[in-house]
Write a protein that holds these residues in place. Structure first.
Motif, PDB file in Angstrom:
ATOM      1  N   VAL B  81      34.128 -19.846   4.011  1.00 28.01           N
ATOM      2  CA  VAL B  81      33.659 -20.293   2.700  1.00 28.01           C
ATOM      3  C   VAL B  81      34.712 -19.818   1.699  1.00 28.01           C
ATOM      4  N   PRO B  82      35.615 -20.732   1.327  1.00 26.48           N
ATOM      5  CA  PRO B  82      36.736 -20.286   0.486  1.00 26.48           C
ATOM      6  C   PRO B  82      36.304 -19.980  -0.936  1.00 26.48           C
ATOM      7  N   GLN B  83      37.183 -19.286  -1.610  1.00 21.22           N
ATOM      8  CA  GLN B  83      36.904 -18.939  -3.008  1.00 21.22           C
ATOM      9  C   GLN B  83      36.866 -20.195  -3.882  1.00 21.22           C
ATOM     10  N   ASP B  84      37.736 -21.182  -3.560  1.00 25.47           N
ATOM     11  CA  ASP B  84      37.725 -22.448  -4.296  1.00 25.47           C
ATOM     12  C   ASP B  84      36.515 -23.274  -3.871  1.00 25.47           C
ATOM     13  N   ILE B  85      36.061 -24.125  -4.789  1.00 24.79           N
ATOM     14  CA  ILE B  85      35.024 -25.091  -4.421  1.00 24.79           C
ATOM     15  C   ILE B  85      35.738 -26.224  -3.687  1.00 24.79           C
ATOM     16  N   ALA B  86      35.874 -26.074  -2.387  1.00 27.48           N
ATOM     17  CA  ALA B  86      36.669 -27.036  -1.611  1.00 27.48           C
ATOM     18  C   ALA B  86      35.785 -28.185  -1.144  1.00 27.48           C
ATOM     19  N   LEU B  87      35.405 -29.028  -2.101  1.00 23.84           N
ATOM     20  CA  LEU B  87      34.526 -30.169  -1.823  1.00 23.84           C
ATOM     21  C   LEU B  87      35.103 -31.397  -2.512  1.00 23.84           C
ATOM     22  N   TYR B  88      34.629 -32.576  -2.091  1.00 21.91           N
ATOM     23  CA  TYR B  88      35.049 -33.808  -2.747  1.00 21.91           C
ATOM     24  C   TYR B  88      34.036 -34.147  -3.847  1.00 21.91           C
ATOM     25  N   PRO B  89      34.417 -34.000  -5.104  1.00 25.78           N
ATOM     26  CA  PRO B  89      33.445 -34.183  -6.189  1.00 25.78           C
ATOM     27  C   PRO B  89      32.891 -35.598  -6.295  1.00 25.78           C
ATOM     28  N   ASP B  90      33.649 -36.595  -5.821  1.00 26.24           N
ATOM     29  CA  ASP B  90      33.167 -37.978  -5.916  1.00 26.24           C
ATOM     30  C   ASP B  90      32.141 -38.319  -4.839  1.00 26.24           C
ATOM     31  N   LEU B  91      32.040 -37.468  -3.824  1.00 28.08           N
ATOM     32  CA  LEU B  91      31.066 -37.721  -2.754  1.00 28.08           C
ATOM     33  C   LEU B  91      29.806 -36.918  -3.016  1.00 28.08           C
ATOM     34  N   ASN B  92      28.714 -37.341  -2.402  1.00 30.66           N
ATOM     35  CA  ASN B  92      27.496 -36.536  -2.519  1.00 30.66           C
ATOM     36  C   ASN B  92      27.478 -35.471  -1.422  1.00 30.66           C
ATOM     37  N   ALA B  93      26.415 -34.669  -1.413  1.00 28.27           N
ATOM     38  CA  ALA B  93      26.376 -33.544  -0.474  1.00 28.27           C
ATOM     39  C   ALA B  93      26.403 -34.020   0.973  1.00 28.27           C
ATOM     40  N   VAL B  94      25.617 -35.054   1.268  1.00 21.76           N
ATOM     41  CA  VAL B  94      25.544 -35.543   2.654  1.00 21.76           C
ATOM     42  C   VAL B  94      26.899 -36.080   3.097  1.00 21.76           C
ATOM     43  N   GLU B  95      27.555 -36.813   2.204  1.00 26.51           N
ATOM     44  CA  GLU B  95      28.864 -37.388   2.577  1.00 26.51           C
ATOM     45  C   GLU B  95      29.901 -36.297   2.809  1.00 26.51           C
ATOM     46  N   ASN B  96      29.863 -35.259   1.966  1.00 29.28           N
ATOM     47  CA  ASN B  96      30.766 -34.132   2.196  1.00 29.28           C
ATOM     48  C   ASN B  96      30.495 -33.486   3.541  1.00 29.28           C
ATOM     49  N   LEU B  97      29.218 -33.206   3.809  1.00 32.15           N
ATOM     50  CA  LEU B  97      28.863 -32.524   5.067  1.00 32.15           C
ATOM     51  C   LEU B  97      29.157 -33.410   6.279  1.00 32.15           C
ATOM     52  N   ARG B  98      28.909 -34.698   6.137  1.00 25.81           N
ATOM     53  CA  ARG B  98      29.141 -35.619   7.269  1.00 25.81           C
ATOM     54  C   ARG B  98      30.639 -35.650   7.626  1.00 25.81           C
ATOM     55  N   PHE B  99      31.471 -35.720   6.587  1.00 26.01           N
ATOM     56  CA  PHE B  99      32.916 -35.778   6.845  1.00 26.01           C
ATOM     57  C   PHE B  99      33.396 -34.509   7.548  1.00 26.01           C
ATOM     58  N   PHE B 100      33.061 -33.357   6.980  1.00 22.82           N
ATOM     59  CA  PHE B 100      33.540 -32.113   7.598  1.00 22.82           C
ATOM     60  C   PHE B 100      32.875 -31.883   8.960  1.00 22.82           C
ATOM     61  N   GLY B 101      31.636 -32.318   9.088  1.00 19.69           N
ATOM     62  CA  GLY B 101      30.947 -32.176  10.374  1.00 19.69           C
ATOM     63  C   GLY B 101      31.663 -32.934  11.481  1.00 19.69           C
ATOM     64  N   ARG B 102      32.139 -34.118  11.166  1.00 23.85           N
ATOM     65  CA  ARG B 102      32.891 -34.902  12.163  1.00 23.85           C
ATOM     66  C   ARG B 102      34.163 -34.171  12.567  1.00 23.85           C
ATOM     67  N   LEU B 103      34.808 -33.544  11.588  1.00 28.97           N
ATOM     68  CA  LEU B 103      36.042 -32.821  11.915  1.00 28.97           C
ATOM     69  C   LEU B 103      35.755 -31.600  12.789  1.00 28.97           C
ATOM     70  N   TYR B 104      34.539 -31.049  12.652  1.00 26.12           N
ATOM     71  CA  TYR B 104      34.161 -29.896  13.480  1.00 26.12           C
ATOM     72  C   TYR B 104      33.510 -30.325  14.801  1.00 26.12           C
ATOM     73  N   ASP B 105      33.637 -31.608  15.119  1.00 25.67           N
ATOM     74  CA  ASP B 105      33.157 -32.129  16.405  1.00 25.67           C
ATOM     75  C   ASP B 105      31.656 -31.933  16.615  1.00 25.67           C
ATOM     76  N   VAL B 106      30.900 -31.934  15.528  1.00 23.55           N
ATOM     77  CA  VAL B 106      29.444 -31.885  15.698  1.00 23.55           C
ATOM     78  C   VAL B 106      29.024 -33.217  16.322  1.00 23.55           C
ATOM     79  N   PRO B 107      28.297 -33.182  17.460  1.00 21.41           N
ATOM     80  CA  PRO B 107      27.935 -34.436  18.119  1.00 21.41           C
ATOM     81  C   PRO B 107      27.198 -35.372  17.160  1.00 21.41           C
ATOM     82  N   LYS B 108      27.480 -36.668  17.317  1.00 21.33           N
ATOM     83  CA  LYS B 108      26.919 -37.669  16.419  1.00 21.33           C
ATOM     84  C   LYS B 108      25.391 -37.589  16.365  1.00 21.33           C
ATOM     85  N   ALA B 109      24.788 -37.382  17.525  1.00 21.21           N
ATOM     86  CA  ALA B 109      23.322 -37.337  17.596  1.00 21.21           C
ATOM     87  C   ALA B 109      22.760 -36.121  16.868  1.00 21.21           C
TER      88      ALA B 109
END
Lengths: 402, 310
Positions: B81-109
């Protein structure tokens, strides 16, 4: 590879969410192209020169004055108005309602016949933009009539010398000499033969220059702006977050570049569609050639973007620098005017820009009716251009700040 | 066996030594706090532990994986959890989490359910579809935490996670961290707020100028190193007066700086009576008076001579 696509998709999603980006990438380019089309006559018929109304006051009413009127009336894009007197004609010019007026002074015909000096009077407004054009036209007419006068004079002298007689029908000889000289004005014995190379029936399609030119320029704006987004991500911290996630560096950068590349291709495709639908733009005979030159252009632009991001490390610097590069290379590279109409020096200098190679390719395909074989060199140079920018950019790109 | 091992870590940036020979271990399920002022080297240690920065020297491993030899393996067990707010401000919370979740190989299901759990954990379920740019600072910090948890890490690093946060969000973040720790998550927490370190951390490493100058439980640090501090403002004080103050039985040390006398005391309450008495006796005027109870702040001041927020 999957993560590369996720990153590219996220870039496109971010683009879709950015309302200003839609304005920059769609509305502005289409609007500018539409305006450019209006200005340069891409809607057809616009390339015809405007007709100039020219009052001509005939105070002479003689044979020569009639000849002057006939010559002027046959001049293209001139509409003669003979109903005005000198005062009215002068007033029209003074009021800016006419660009100029011609006065044929009384005694013009007799002076011409007797070899005496005379003059046509041209009245123009001092700041009239068409004044030089009118001046040129009137000079052409006076020059022609000066030749007529010389011909008459020479003819009479020669007859006198040959016959040794002073009892000649001067008026008759002068009249016939004038008639012959006037015929020659319309049907000169010596003329310039101008050969036009290329297909005679194909007219220059202005939209085939404007649309690809603006498409390349605005695609560069979009792609280089997206490249600047990497710097924004670095400043915001999301780039670091991506780097510490289980993603390879090549996937991270590749995903971002893929999105930029697709944006460029999409934007050019949209502009071409707009050109075809709105201007009836002729896209030439080689769809494959167009596709390949477009892909090569976007590849080169995307690679230039990564090079710029690698060299310029601040978001404040990148926008003015990319704007300068885009506008400069668009002007030099033929995005605004066809390269082949530019001075040779400019054409040579423009060769350093990717725009020149892209526009030359589009010009060959869309204006000169070329095919894929005519643009292989352009495609090859653009691919090489992109490869060099990409290699150098990747070498200099700093994933981590320290 | 320690989950995190740091041995003789050195990190130099452009000839500046950011970390200067640091060693520590973190046991599974422990919360270790790194307490120190800005520039002490806390964030640099996190950068090395998450593989963002290469150590100049030293051995660093997480869950048995070297950060230099096996960075990919390390990335799979750590969350940051970095000191910067390392999020995409134009996306909503779900879209931010979905994008990073895919990069962390969280299974689609599993991904959508996991996103829902994390949003519930940080209390953002009702704001899931709002653009992040419209979030308050505290909400952004909470989402920043949720993104750090996407990969279901064994070891979570939080770098100053409460900077600029309102008290309500700060408490929510504390509760989240304590709940995660109760579930067995090992945590490294950096802060320059001593109250946070005392509240959350089982052990605290006090850092200054790239070094760890003390490492123990907060209670033990305070008990052994903490002293009651008394600050007395004065217009002027001579050497004789200083010597008499130093000689007071409850005073361990006194320093004079910028018209302020700083007393380290054995017992602040008793020392205060003696100090006030001596000022009365010598008719010396006090311009201000401040008593600091023993805590990590006073420990830090005693160890470094500086304040944490310097």
């Amino acid at each position: 590879m999957k993560k590369l696509l996720y990153i590219a998709l996220n870039e496109l999603l971010l683009l879709r969410k950015d309302r200003m980006a839609a304005v920059w990438m769609i509305v502005l380019p289409l609007g500018m192209t539409f305006i450019g089309g209006l200005v340069f006559g891409a809607f057809g018929g616009g390339s015809e020169a405007a007709v100039i109304d020219l009052p001509v006051v005939d105070q002479d009413r003689g044979q020569m004055a009639a000849a002057v009127l006939e010559v002027l009336s046959q001049t293209e894009n001139l509409n003669l108005e003979t109903a005005y007197d000198e005062e009215t004609a002068r007033g029209l010019v003074t009021d800016g309602k006419r660009a100029g007026a011609v006065v044929i002074p009384s005694g013009f015909s007799s002076a011409m016949a007797s070899g005496q000096p005379t003059a046509l009077q041209l009245i123009v407004a001092p700041s009239g933009q068409t004044a030089p054009l009118l001046e040129g036209m009137v000079r052409g007419v006076t020059s022609a009539f000066s030749n007529v006068q010389t011909t008459v004079e020479v003819a009479i002298r020669e007859v006198q010398r040959a016959t040794g007689s002073a009892d000649l029908d001067y008026e008759g000889i002068a009249g016939r000499a004038v008639a012959t000289a006037l015929e020659r004005l319309h049907d000169p014995a010596v003329s310039a033969r101008i050969t036009t190379v290329g297909s005679e029936e194909e007219e220059f399609d202005v939209s085939a220059q404007i649309v690809p030119g603006y498409a390349v320029m605005f695609a560069m704006f979009s792609v280089l702006s997206a490249a600047g987004g990497i710097l924004e991500e670095k400043e915001r911290g999301t780039f670091k977050r991506l780097l510490i996630s289980p993603v390879r560096q090549w996937s991270l950068l590749g995903g971002k570049l893929l999105a930029q590349f697709l944006v460029g291709v999409g934007q050019i495709a949209l502009m071409f569609l707009f050109g075809a639908l709105v201007f009836g733009m002729d896209v030439g005979h080689s769809p494959l050639g167009l596709l390949l030159i477009t892909l090569a252009t976007c590849w080169a632009t995307t690679s230039l973007g990564i090079l710029l991001v690698a060299v310029i490390r601040s978001r404040k610097q990148i926008h003015p620098i990319t704007t300068l590069i885009i506008l400069g290379s668009s002007a030099l590279g033929g995005a605004w005017f066809p390269l082949f109409l530019m001075p040779r020096v400019v054409q040579q200098v423009g060769r350093v820009t990717l725009v020149a190679w892209a526009m030359e390719g589009y010009n060959r395909l869309m204006i000169l009716g070329g095919n894929l074989a005519d643009v292989w060199v352009n495609i090859g140079v653009l691919i090489l251009y992109g490869a060099i920018c990409f290699a150098v950019g990747l070498k200099l790109f700093r994933f981590k700040e320290a | 066996m320690a989950l995190v091992k740091v041995e003789n870590l050195y990190k130099t940036y452009d000839r500046v030594r950011a970390v200067d020979g640091v060693s520590f271990e973190i046991q599974p399920g422990e919360i270790l706090g790194l307490l120190g002022p800005n520039g002490a080297g806390k964030s640099t240690i996190i950068n090395v532990l998450c593989t963002y920065a290469q150590p100049t020297a030293g051995e660093v491993s997480v869950a048995g994986h070297s950060v230099t030899a096996e960075p990919d393996a390390v990335k799979r067990v750590v969350g940051v959890v970095p000191q910067d707010i390392a999020l995409y401000p134009d996306l909503n919370a779900v879209e931010n989490l979905r994008f990073f979740g895919r990069l962390y190989d969280v299974p689609k299901a599993r991904l959508e359910g996991h996103i829902g759990e994390l949003l519930a954990l940080v209390g953002l379920t009702e704001h899931a579809s709002r653009r992040v740019e419209h979030y308050s600072g505290g909400m952004k910090r909470r989402l920043n935490l949720a993104v750090g948890l996407l990969g279901e890490p064994r070891f979570l690093m939080l770098d100053e996670p409460t900077v600029g946060v309102d008290p309500q969000s700060r408490n929510a973040i504390f509760e989240n961290i304590q709940a995660l720790n109760r579930q067995g998550l090992t945590i490294l927490y950096t802060t320059h707020y001593m109250e946070e370190a005392e509240l959350l951390c089982g052990r605290v490493a006090i850092m200054d100028e790239g070094r760890i100058i003390a490492l123990d439980t907060p209670q033990h640090l305070i008990r052994t190193l903490g002293t009651g501090l008394i600050h007395v403002g004065v217009r002027d004080v001579d050497e004789e007066m200083l010597a008499r103050l130093q000689a007071l039985p409850q005073v361990k040390a006194v320093t004079h700086h910028n018209n302020t006398l700083a007393f380290e005391t054995v017992d602040a309450q008793r020392a205060l009576l003696d100090i006030v008495g001596l000022f009365n006796e010598t008719d010396t005027a006090m311009t201000s008076l401040e008593i600091l109870e023993p805590n990590l702040e006073s420990v830090f001041i005693q160890l470094t001579g500086k304040q944490l927020r310097d």
